[in-house]
Scaffold this motif. Structure first.
Motif, PDB file in Angstrom:
ATOM      1  N   TRP B  32      27.965 -12.277  -6.505  1.00 34.89           N
ATOM      2  CA  TRP B  32      28.556 -11.189  -6.465  1.00 34.89           C
ATOM      3  C   TRP B  32      28.150 -10.144  -6.184  1.00 34.89           C
ATOM      4  N   THR B 116      39.875  -9.452 -24.928  1.00 35.92           N
ATOM      5  CA  THR B 116      39.186 -10.159 -24.445  1.00 35.92           C
ATOM      6  C   THR B 116      38.130 -10.863 -25.277  1.00 35.92           C
ATOM      7  N   ALA B 120      38.262 -14.751 -24.320  1.00 36.58           N
ATOM      8  CA  ALA B 120      38.202 -14.991 -23.374  1.00 36.58           C
ATOM      9  C   ALA B 120      36.947 -16.679 -23.896  1.00 36.58           C
ATOM     10  N   LEU B 223      33.914 -18.618 -15.713  1.00 38.04           N
ATOM     11  CA  LEU B 223      33.250 -16.605 -16.029  1.00 38.04           C
ATOM     12  C   LEU B 223      34.783 -16.142 -14.915  1.00 38.04           C
ATOM     13  N   PRO B 224      34.289 -16.437 -14.028  1.00 36.22           N
ATOM     14  CA  PRO B 224      34.913 -15.273 -12.681  1.00 36.22           C
ATOM     15  C   PRO B 224      36.187 -15.340 -12.848  1.00 36.22           C
ATOM     16  N   ILE B 227      37.547 -13.944 -15.967  1.00 35.07           N
ATOM     17  CA  ILE B 227      37.171 -12.480 -16.071  1.00 35.07           C
ATOM     18  C   ILE B 227      38.394 -11.517 -15.677  1.00 35.07           C
ATOM     19  N   THR B 231      41.186  -9.960 -16.702  1.00 34.55           N
ATOM     20  CA  THR B 231      41.640  -7.995 -16.463  1.00 34.55           C
ATOM     21  C   THR B 231      43.011  -8.242 -15.558  1.00 34.55           C
TER      22      THR B 231
END
Lengths: 351, 306, 534
Positions: B32, B116, B120, B223-224, B227, B231
């Motif tokens: 990260w 979201t 998600a 998850l990444p 996301i 986005t």
């Protein structure tokens, strides 16, 4: 721009394919279609406004109401309504539109060519501008062309298309008077040309009615350019990334090492190899255009499928809504299917 | 800061760049950290980030930024052109356009957050289950996503929100219904890559439940990319919401929503250009910011696809 | 790559060529009339089925009626297909003598049989406009005896009771009493549908215009009927085009692309009023902008709460802005210029504080929250949003839901609803018969055609009896007296159907167009229209 890129981009990326597993089995196609029917049926039954009122008007008495209610089959159990719905759809009977009093299939046949005409013009513009732009951007990476392509793409992806339409009308119609306000053709040319294709511009040319043709083209131009711009954004971005991918391939380097000219490397080798991918993208862009036309037709008073759908939605013209949504769904599925087949047949790697 | 994370005596910065990785947590944190540095090194992504942050701030401090009450009508002051008293003019009911624009940022943020939060977990669950369990469940779920994907998303959202009735929550639901399939697809693909990996297999052998594996091993993997996907999709969510608002199916009065504001201005386009122009620009700006940020995030998490 | 780019460039410059050299017509041709309108609610052209303002105008020109009401004097019954008529002494029997030598567009001769067929068709189909005749006691069962052709030129209309004969004649001048070509309709009838699926999209009339093309939500083209009994009209073609956007209509009429614009916003009308080439015509309508408060709701059933809503309408602000051309402030129930009207009776003005007091007195000091349905079209939507904001100041939360909610209103499934009404009879009876008559307020009665029933209002019996009495009354002065009394009673009853503006219909008309006069009774005629040379 609304959803044009995202819908199609996400498809190509996720490898959307109806035939992904198990080949082109008829069963898969049938279940997909059936699912589509369930979806449209459920949506149709959920619409809150009263379809009976839409037919008999606001002041009729209860007896008239009841009669129409049962004429529409609304007193039947749900599964039976669905069964008869499927039966009707198979025989291309979508019922009658409350709004136009025509059979929905007749209406769709009438409005659909207008949308196809608009979407096709937009697709041609998008392809003619987008492919060269994307290729140039990839070939001259980080040059001004590349930056231009990025900006075109970014703005294209981010602009609310209905708003762009209104701004164009405000500036080029209201202030400058360069473009017409809406409709498919000048009012004096209305009703002069009918058939055979339903694409007014083409029909007028076939009939050698140059005045009508010019008027039709003049009216087509603005909405087509706006949609075409949205398409350019998408197609150029995809072309760029395909071309980049090709240029990094082994064989390109080999060809270059063997002394092939830059021109020939780009066009003969790289472009030749990305043709199939590009074809898929262009076909999928067409699905995305169906989205864009809904809003643009509303802004420009274009008497096509999109305007038909939004008007029908507002007045709870259930049959018309279901018919239009189903038609759009069918076209999308058909395009996806054709893409798959084309991909399988043309792509050297799948052979 | 160091108190929060056990860095084994190192300074936080050293711990984050140390090539001798000592724990899984450190590996994750480094990933990260480098990503963030990468993101911040791209001016374009930073621009996107700045605009999104500005949106959040505008929403948070709307009462301070607004010069008027956004709901206060004054028919005597309807359709006034931009001036020092009304920076962006007034609308057909005499409300201040700037103030409504500022409060509209709350609506936009509300829509994006809610979508979201809805999409998600649902998208992840469907995709991960399909990928992890496989078999007929996979077939059924993926067939379902195919059907949803076959529709142009605005047409589908239009049909749903017409069925659900007007209103912002229904619009959110309708949009969510159209954007979960690619998320599910993504989650499925990511799941397939690790399904047969050693650590998932060992977790299975140790008798971990499906739910536990999903939570412990698949969520961090998926998850990444989810996301980033969301986005990138945010721009299209915003545009679709605006489109629904434009067609009268989104937010209901008196709530300030940019799409509906632009639509209301359509009636007065010639005399009151400000009614349509400013909300449209706001939509453009924010969806552009999400696109920039999304591109930056994608580069950060997956430099290959740059 | 360069070649493709060249191609693209060539294509674009081709488009540019089309755009810059295309002629912008400065004026419509002198023998064609072009009307822009919002066509979305135009759903069919069967005169005995439709009940809609724009479609009525089309039907009025495709068909003739026995009698007509001229737009400039709507209470004056004039001959049309009937050259003369006679009312029997007991007031129950009307005898019409029909014009000879009239033919339909099909070439079929028009006789009293066609008139008999058409009026019976109206009653038997029993759809919305049937009330024009059924309110006088005609039913599907008795109409075959009551309405009959004696011979080719004599038609008898008999009524079970005595009614004011003027009212009955008004009904026969309605578009719904249009005479259709019985032979043609019967040829196209499908299993007992009275030919309605045919008539919805076709024309079987004898009027000054014939229907050439109608594409729903797109365009309607009518052409002059050369053999019209009153002479062929001056305008050879009338084109109606769907232009839903007010601003587009405004620009088009400024440019001279259209002759008449019909659905303009107040701000566009205001701008056009300053234009010398365009005149603004407003036609008063027999209808109101209203708020309906469902009386099944406990809060709204309170008379003080009902009255509170009268203080939440910004009469002045609205009439200076969105309502400037759409209506005139009207708090009573008899339209201006009609017997019993009280033009100066305007006791209410915007006063949220007074409204707050009233609801506190009614037992709601902390206000309340209700759902409010409105249609998102101008000016209804602006009114609704204005009321919503004023209500908020008085402590009332109204959750505004936009959409087509007329179905919910009809079935009393709502709390607050606002829209506008439009009747067609130039007499207060039309309004009272719907706003103040509700013989059975039970859910089972389902009198969904009555405004009072939709509001679930148990109208005081005294009022209902007076409405009945006035309709039977033959003496004009006495009727005016009754209506004045009714008008006062309605206002004082704190009604759940609150009127705020009397409807007017505004049109912008190019200066060179003469003789286009909007009709209060929906039968605006095109055959008087001419265009001056410029």
């Amino acid at each position: 721009m609304t959803a044009v890129p995202s819908t199609s981009a996400r498809r190509t990326r996720a490898g959307f394919s109806i035939l992904r597993r198990g080949g082109a089995s008829i069963g898969v196609v049938v279940t997909t279609l059936l699912g589509l029917l369930v979806l449209t049926f459920v949506v149709g039954r959920m619409v809150p406004a009263d379809p009976v009122i839409a037919i008999i008007g606001d002041q009729a008495d209860q007896a008239a109401y009841d009669r129409v209610y049962s004429d529409l089959g609304l007193d039947q159990p749900l599964w039976r309504q669905f069964a008869s719905y499927v039966g009707d759809v198979v025989t291309l009977d979508f019922g009658e539109s409350n709004l136009t009093r025509n059979a929905v299939s007749t209406d769709l046949a009438r409005v659909f060519p207008a949308t196809v005409e608009l979407a096709s013009a937009a697709l041609i513009i998008g392809t003619l501008l987008g492919v060269p732009l994307g290729v140039a951007a990839a070939v001259r990476r980080d040059s001004w062309v590349d930056h231009l392509a990025r900006v075109v793409g970014l703005v294209g992806y981010s602009t609310p298309i209905f708003w762009l339409g209104m701004m164009v009308l405000l500036v080029f119609y209201a202030k400058l008077g360069w473009v017409p306000s809406g409709g498919r053709v000048g009012i004096y040319y209305e009703g002069l040309i009918e058939g055979p294709t339903g694409f007014l511009t083409l029909d007028a040319i076939l009939a050698r009615d140059w005045e009508t043709a010019r008027s039709a083209l003049y009216h087509l131009m603005t909405p087509a350019l706006i949609l075409g711009y949205a398409n350019t954004a998408y197609i150029s971005r995809m072309s760029r990334s395909f071309m980049l991918e090709q240029l990094q391939q082994e064989y390109i380097l080999t060809a270059q090492a063997k002394g092939a000219s830059r021109q020939s490397v780009v066009w003969r080798h790289a472009f030749g190899n990305m043709r199939v991918q590009l074809l898929t993208v262009i076909a999928l862009a067409y699905c995305g255009l169906l989205d864009g036309t809904v809003l643009i037709e509303t802004v420009f008073g274009w008497p096509g499928l999109g305007q038909y759908l939004t008007t029908a939605l507002f007045f709870a013209d259930m049959n018309a809504v279901l018919g239009a949504v189903l038609l759009i769904g069918l076209i999308s599925i058909a395009i996806n299917l054709l893409c798959d087949i084309a991909y399988r047949m043309l792509d050297p790697r799948t052979k | 800061m160091t108190g929060l994370i056990d860095t084994g005596g190192q300074s936080l910065h050293d711990w984050l760049i140390d090539e001798d990785i000592k724990s899984r947590r450190q590996a994750l944190a480094q990933r990260w950290y480098f990503g963030l540095r990468h993101l911040l090194s791209s001016p374009i992504a930073v621009l996107g980030l700045v605009i999104v942050v500005a949106l959040v701030l505008a929403a948070a401090f709307a009462p301070l930024l607004a010069t008027h009450n956004p709901y206060r009508q004054d028919l005597g002051r309807a359709l006034l052109a931009p001036s020092s008293a009304h920076w962006m003019g007034t609308d057909e009911l005499g409300r201040d356009v700037w103030s409504r624009l500022v409060y509209g940022s709350r609506t936009t943020l509300y829509i994006t957050m809610l979508v979201t939060v809805l999409v998600a977990p649902v998208g992840f669950l469907i995709g991960a289950l399909a990928g992890f369990i496989g078999g007929w469940l996979d077939t059924v779920l993926m067939r379902l996503t195919d059907i949803f994907l076959a529709f142009p998303s605005l047409v589908l959202a239009l049909a749903f929100s017409a069925a659900l009735g007007p209103g912002i929550e229904n619009a959110v639901l309708a949009i969510a219904l159209t954007i979960w399939p690619p998320v599910a697809r993504l989650a499925r693909a990511e799941t397939l890559t690790v399904r047969n990996s050693d650590y998932v297999a060992s977790a299975r052998l140790q008798g971990a439940s499906t739910l536990r594996i999903l939570w412990r091993h698949l969520v961090p993997v998926c998850l990444p990319s989810i996301i980033v996907r969301l986005t990138l999709n945010m721009a299209s969510v915003i545009l679709t919401a605006a489109g629904l608002g434009f067609l009268g199916l989104g937010a209901q009065p008196p709530l300030a929503e940019w799409g509906a504001m632009a639509a209301a201005g359509r009636q007065y386009l010639i005399d009151a250009w400000w009614l349509t122009t400013f909300p449209g620009l706001a939509i453009l700006l924010v969806s552009m910011a999400f696109n920039l940020l999304g591109d930056g995030l994608r580069d950060m998490l997956d430099p290959r696809k740059g | 790559m360069t070649r493709t780019m060249l191609l693209a460039g060539a294509a674009l410059s081709g488009l540019a060529f089309v755009s810059t050299t295309s002629p912008i017509l400065a004026q419509t041709p002198p023998d064609q009339l072009v009307i822009a309108l919002n066509m979305s609610s135009m759903r069919g052209l069967d005169p005995q089925e439709l009940n809609q303002f724009e479609a009525a105008e089309v039907v009025a020109n495709l068909y003739d009626r026995l009698v007509t009401l001229p737009a400039d004097d709507i209470t004056q019954v004039e001959p049309m297909l009937a050259t003369e008529w006679d009312v029997s002494e007991d007031g129950r029997t009307f005898t019409f003598t029909l014009r000879e030598g009239v033919t339909f567009h099909s070439g079929n001769p028009l006789t009293a049989r066609d008139a008999e067929y058409s009026l019976r068709r109206l009653v038997k189909m029993g759809l919305a406009p049937a009330r024009d005749l059924t309110q006088w006691g005609l039913t599907a069962d008795n109409v075959d005896q009551m309405i009959r052709a004696e011979d080719d030129t004599t038609l008898i209309v008999e009524l079970p009771e005595v009614w004011n004969s003027q009212l009955v004649l008004y009904s026969l001048a309605s578009f719904s009493a249009s005479i259709v070509d019985s032979e043609l309709v019967e040829e196209n009838a499908r299993d007992g549908d009275y030919g309605t699926s045919f008539l919805q999209t076709s024309d079987a009339g004898s009027g000054p215009y014939t229907l050439r093309t109608w594409r729903a939500n797109d365009i309607l083209i009518a052409e002059a009927f050369d053999d019209y009994w009153d002479g062929a009209p001056a305008m050879r073609r009338v084109l109606m085009r769907n232009v839903p956007e007010s601003s587009s209509q405004r620009l088009q009429i400024q440019a001279g692309d259209i002759d008449i614009a019909t659905r303009l916003s107040s701000s566009d009308l205001q701008a056009l009023a300053a234009n010398e080439d365009v005149t603004i015509q407003t036609t008063p309508g027999v209808g109101f902008y209203y708020i309906a408060l469902n009386q099944q709701n406990e809060i709204l059933a309170n008379p003080q709460v009902r009255e509170a809503f009268r203080y939440l309408v910004d009469y002045e602000g609205l009439s200076n802005t969105v309502m400037q051309y759409y209506g005139d402030v009207q708090q009573t129930i008899v339209p201006q210029g009609m017997p019993g009207a009280l033009p100066d009776e305007r006791p209410y003005s915007l006063d949220p504080d007074r409204a707050r007091e009233l609801i506190a007195e009614a037992g709601y000091p902390d206000g309340f929250s209700l759902t409010y349905y409105a249609t998102p079209v101008t000016p209804e939507y602006e009114i609704a949003q204005s009321i919503q904001a004023n209500a908020a100041e008085a402590g009332i939360t109204l959750n505004l839901q936009s959409g087509d909610h007329i179905g919910a209103f009809r079935s009393r499934d709502y709390e607050l609803f606002s829209a506008r009404t439009g009747d067609r009879m130039p007499d207060p009876h039309a309004v009272f018969a719907s706003y103040a008559v509700n013989p059975d307020n039970s859910q089972e009665a389902n009198s969904s055609g009555l405004m009072a029933w939709r509001a679930a209002w148990d109208v005081p019996l005294e009022m209902q009896n007076l409405v009945e009495e006035a309709a039977h009354e033959l003496d004009a002065d006495r009727r005016a007296e009754i209506y004045t009394e009714l008008n006062r009673m309605y206002l004082e009853s704190s009604p759940p159907l609150i009127t705020s503006f009397q409807r007017t219909d505004a049109r912008a008309i190019r200066a060179e167009v003469q003789g286009y006069q909007g009709s209060t009774t929906w039968i605006t005629s095109w055959d008087e229209v001419t265009k001056s040379e410029n």
